[in-house]
Design an enzyme around this catalytic site. Sequence first.
Site, short mmCIF file in Angstrom:
data_model
loop_
_atom_site.label_atom_id
_atom_site.label_comp_id
_atom_site.label_asym_id
_atom_site.label_seq_id
_atom_site.Cartn_x
_atom_site.Cartn_y
_atom_site.Cartn_z
N HIS A 105 0.81 -1.22 0.00
CA HIS A 105 0.00 0.00 0.00
C HIS A 105 0.84 1.27 0.00
CE1 HIS A 105 0.27 -0.20 4.55
NE2 HIS A 105 0.41 1.10 4.38
N ASP A 135 -0.01 -7.65 1.37
CA ASP A 135 0.41 -6.25 1.49
C ASP A 135 1.94 -6.14 1.50
OD1 ASP A 135 0.13 -3.52 1.65
OD2 ASP A 135 -0.06 -3.48 3.83
N SER A 211 4.54 2.27 8.06
CA SER A 211 4.17 1.15 7.21
C SER A 211 5.35 0.67 6.37
CB SER A 211 3.03 1.56 6.27
OG SER A 211 1.86 1.80 6.98
#
Length: 466
Positions: A105, A135, A211
């Site tokens: 992402h 992901d 992230s």
Amino acid sequence: MGKLLTLFPLITLFISLSVQGANQQLPSFSELAEASSPAVVNISSSKTVKGRSNGPRGFNDPFYDDFFKRFFGEPPSQGQREREVRSGGSGFIISRDGYLLTNNHVVNEADEIIVSLSDRREYKAELIGSDERSDLALLKIEADNLPVVKIGNSDQLKVGEWVVAIGSPFQLNFSVTAGIVSAKGRSIPNGSDSTYVPFIQTDVAINPGNSGGPLFNLEGKVVGINSQIYTRSGGYMGVSFAIPIDYAMDIVNQLKEGGSVARGWLGVSIQEVTSDFAKSLGMSVPKGALVSQVMPDSPAKKAGLQVRDVIVEFDGVEIVYSGDLPQTVGSVKPGSKIEAKIIREGKTKKIKIEVGQLPENFSAASPSQGNKSNDLGIVVRELTFEERREMKIDHGVLITEVNPEGLAAQQGIRKGDIITYLLNERIRNTRDLSSAIEKAKENSDVAMIGIVRDGVQTFRSLKLTK
């Protein structure tokens, strides 16, 4: 009084020594941070889109943009035009020749990806491959003799163990936070296919920009990749999730070889086994994954799996919760022939299954939450031949009326639901239903009922008396 004065210095000394001892037991993360930070990178990606001209509301992290959109809706439109959208995140170098790992992402659909090292060097990165279900994304920069992280073993990670995250929250590059492992093997059903990932849950402070960054153990080895948080505010709330490094490196190897990921596929819809279900199925302990639907032409169908089977072991791995099954099946190489242990009508049975490959765009139907009987407060009728053919079911009775004050309505049964099973009995007509209810009442005030709603079959416990 003199005795009290004599004891006071001793008490003070004891407290001082206790505090010093406690401090000595707490770990220091300074050496780990100093040694590992050079291999951690900041990632900035950009893409050109046509749409609203509003800027992102998620601190340049797409995960948080989705959060704000879901709970606060779209921002006011300022017209349609072409604009550049920038996103930020973290990552880490896994090979000296420039391979990096981050979250999908962070770089999804990016036109340009810039990787910044701790020594201020910057490189344009190439996307080698990505996997939306896990992901994960594999990047490559053109450089040699780069610092690399040490890869650990997430299987050996223990609950309660200290872990450290390094990343760039809120664009504050190379920040270090620490915490402990709260749980392992977490399944996070969130509307995506992330149920295939056995997440590590921690209380490490993870925020927008973290992230894709690494999660280290105290040996300075990467054991996870920070990916998601549980939040009601858009920020850290003490529950963070990381992708296990063992799982991630398997994905990396597949992306390097072919640019895509192959996962095992069984072809069933499942749900949790509750205490009431276990009782009606003749199980002493509520565990395993209850099969609520078997898909046509699937590996499960070919192997003979049936609705109401409970899978308690798959390829030697015990299935305690229903969420354990997708993770276990997904990790099996497609084409593998494995053995599964099931409970069918109270008896344990082993079956052979050839695991298939999960289709690229496959999304399993999620089970919904869910006789003429005055006690239950419902009126039913038999299905016509045309209805059975259209719904692709060979038995069941249709609920045509539901008394809002009745037992069925109070337990979520709706008009239009189709009752297919009660206890272990198939319900073909109204006589079958009446007979099954009477039989169930002789043994218990709770029975397992099978319901088809919106084309998806589920099972639930149904109280037969008030």
